[in-house]
Scaffold this active site. Sequence first.
Site, mmCIF file in Angstrom:
data_model
loop_
_atom_site.group_PDB
_atom_site.id
_atom_site.type_symbol
_atom_site.label_atom_id
_atom_site.label_comp_id
_atom_site.label_asym_id
_atom_site.label_seq_id
_atom_site.Cartn_x
_atom_site.Cartn_y
_atom_site.Cartn_z
ATOM 1 N N THR A 38 13.381 27.148 3.549
ATOM 2 C CA THR A 38 14.985 27.402 3.418
ATOM 3 C C THR A 38 15.369 26.815 2.213
ATOM 4 O O THR A 38 15.128 25.751 1.993
ATOM 5 C CB THR A 38 15.542 26.788 4.714
ATOM 6 O OG1 THR A 38 15.105 27.415 5.846
ATOM 7 C CG2 THR A 38 16.941 26.917 4.594
ATOM 8 N N ARG A 44 13.996 36.225 16.209
ATOM 9 C CA ARG A 44 13.665 35.124 16.149
ATOM 10 C C ARG A 44 14.689 34.090 15.155
ATOM 11 O O ARG A 44 15.102 34.808 13.978
ATOM 12 C CB ARG A 44 12.150 34.456 15.684
ATOM 13 C CG ARG A 44 12.193 33.020 15.659
ATOM 14 C CD ARG A 44 12.153 32.529 14.174
ATOM 15 N NE ARG A 44 11.791 30.986 14.096
ATOM 16 C CZ ARG A 44 12.000 30.354 12.964
ATOM 17 N NH1 ARG A 44 12.486 30.968 11.700
ATOM 18 N NH2 ARG A 44 11.579 29.022 12.857
ATOM 19 N N VAL A 45 15.363 33.361 15.435
ATOM 20 C CA VAL A 45 16.236 32.394 14.756
ATOM 21 C C VAL A 45 15.938 30.898 14.834
ATOM 22 O O VAL A 45 15.776 30.421 15.585
ATOM 23 C CB VAL A 45 17.706 32.450 15.072
ATOM 24 C CG1 VAL A 45 18.608 31.663 14.137
ATOM 25 C CG2 VAL A 45 18.388 33.923 14.905
ATOM 26 N N GLY A 46 15.882 30.456 13.452
ATOM 27 C CA GLY A 46 15.245 29.012 13.131
ATOM 28 C C GLY A 46 16.478 28.114 13.117
ATOM 29 O O GLY A 46 17.705 28.295 13.747
ATOM 30 N N GLY A 97 12.052 23.464 6.905
ATOM 31 C CA GLY A 97 10.692 23.513 7.547
ATOM 32 C C GLY A 97 10.500 24.101 8.904
ATOM 33 O O GLY A 97 11.185 25.235 8.766
ATOM 34 N N LEU A 98 9.817 23.627 9.953
ATOM 35 C CA LEU A 98 9.686 24.591 11.005
ATOM 36 C C LEU A 98 10.822 24.087 11.896
ATOM 37 O O LEU A 98 11.117 23.372 12.502
ATOM 38 C CB LEU A 98 8.428 23.811 11.758
ATOM 39 C CG LEU A 98 8.021 24.610 12.849
ATOM 40 C CD1 LEU A 98 8.033 26.444 12.952
ATOM 41 C CD2 LEU A 98 6.880 24.011 13.614
ATOM 42 N N GLY A 99 11.729 25.324 11.858
ATOM 43 C CA GLY A 99 13.060 25.221 12.707
ATOM 44 C C GLY A 99 12.843 25.057 14.207
ATOM 45 O O GLY A 99 13.606 24.139 15.006
#
Length: 319
Positions: A152, A180-182, A204-206
């Site tokens: 991001t 999918r939404v983070g 990073g990893l949402g």
Amino acid sequence: MKYAMIGTWRMAYEAIANNIDQLKQSTAPGAALVQAIVEVENYPYFKSVGYGGLPNQECEVELDAAFMNGSTLAIGAIGGVKNIKNPIKLAHHLSQEKFNSFLVAAGAEKYAQQQGFEFTNMLTKRAQQHYQKKLDLLRSDPTLSPYDGHDTVGMVSLDSQNNLCVGTSTSGLFMKKPGRVGDSPVMGSGFYADSEVGGAVATGLGEDIYKGCLSFLVVEKLRQNFDVKTVVQEVVKEFNDKLIQKYGKCGPISIVALDKNGEYGVGTNCEFSFVVGNHNQVTTIYLAQPNEDLTKLTITKPSPKWLADYDRARKEPIK
């Protein structure tokens, strides 16, 4: 006169360098930040943001973005939109609405059309090549994870009028499930700002980041007078350790922050590049490398080789 802007990843460099001087002027709060993120969105070789962003499982580019004005606490956000040329512009626009400030998917797209926002096909030929290469790899080795690419672009800005603003924009996980939404458009997780205190954005990893509302947590620590230079890493370490205790692992998490005085802080559990400029220094790229137990960060300027390798990896032919 104090001002500052910080952004995630090396990809923020040119955009921040081009727009940081706006923070000296009495422009609308967040104007420089929005324009900087627009420039990142428009660059086709940044494969996790905007035009050229990597697609989902069905080879469609779905985009998320958010904006927050820390002086008013106004927020605008969008999730899972397709073919909106500059998602950050729509998020910024929605932050000025009293109602309906977080829109998703078809509803957000319809609203953008009604408001005259520019649409374009966001799926580039290069992104399609990345998609096909990943499909081929998965067919040859089904044990590989399909998910990749979660860089991001997030920025925090402080202007000369003491307005703190934050913004995020991303195409999310490569090969993600449609819809999918983070964390990036989720208030408190991917971003938060309060001009009386500070602002923070995450990358990073949402799915791990929004388990901890980490951007809000950083700002609240600043409210309690913790030092921005050290507290961001402390937040990352504490949460990283908690997830390892509960799940046995933690995905990549990086956070950048500014306090109300323009001082900056960084936290990360992986090698992480970031960009910062302020009233005391020109816009500069840095590398943050945590030690093994995440108790300390080593921050250096990247070598010429690192910078050349980065640029080459963005543009080299896909084989």
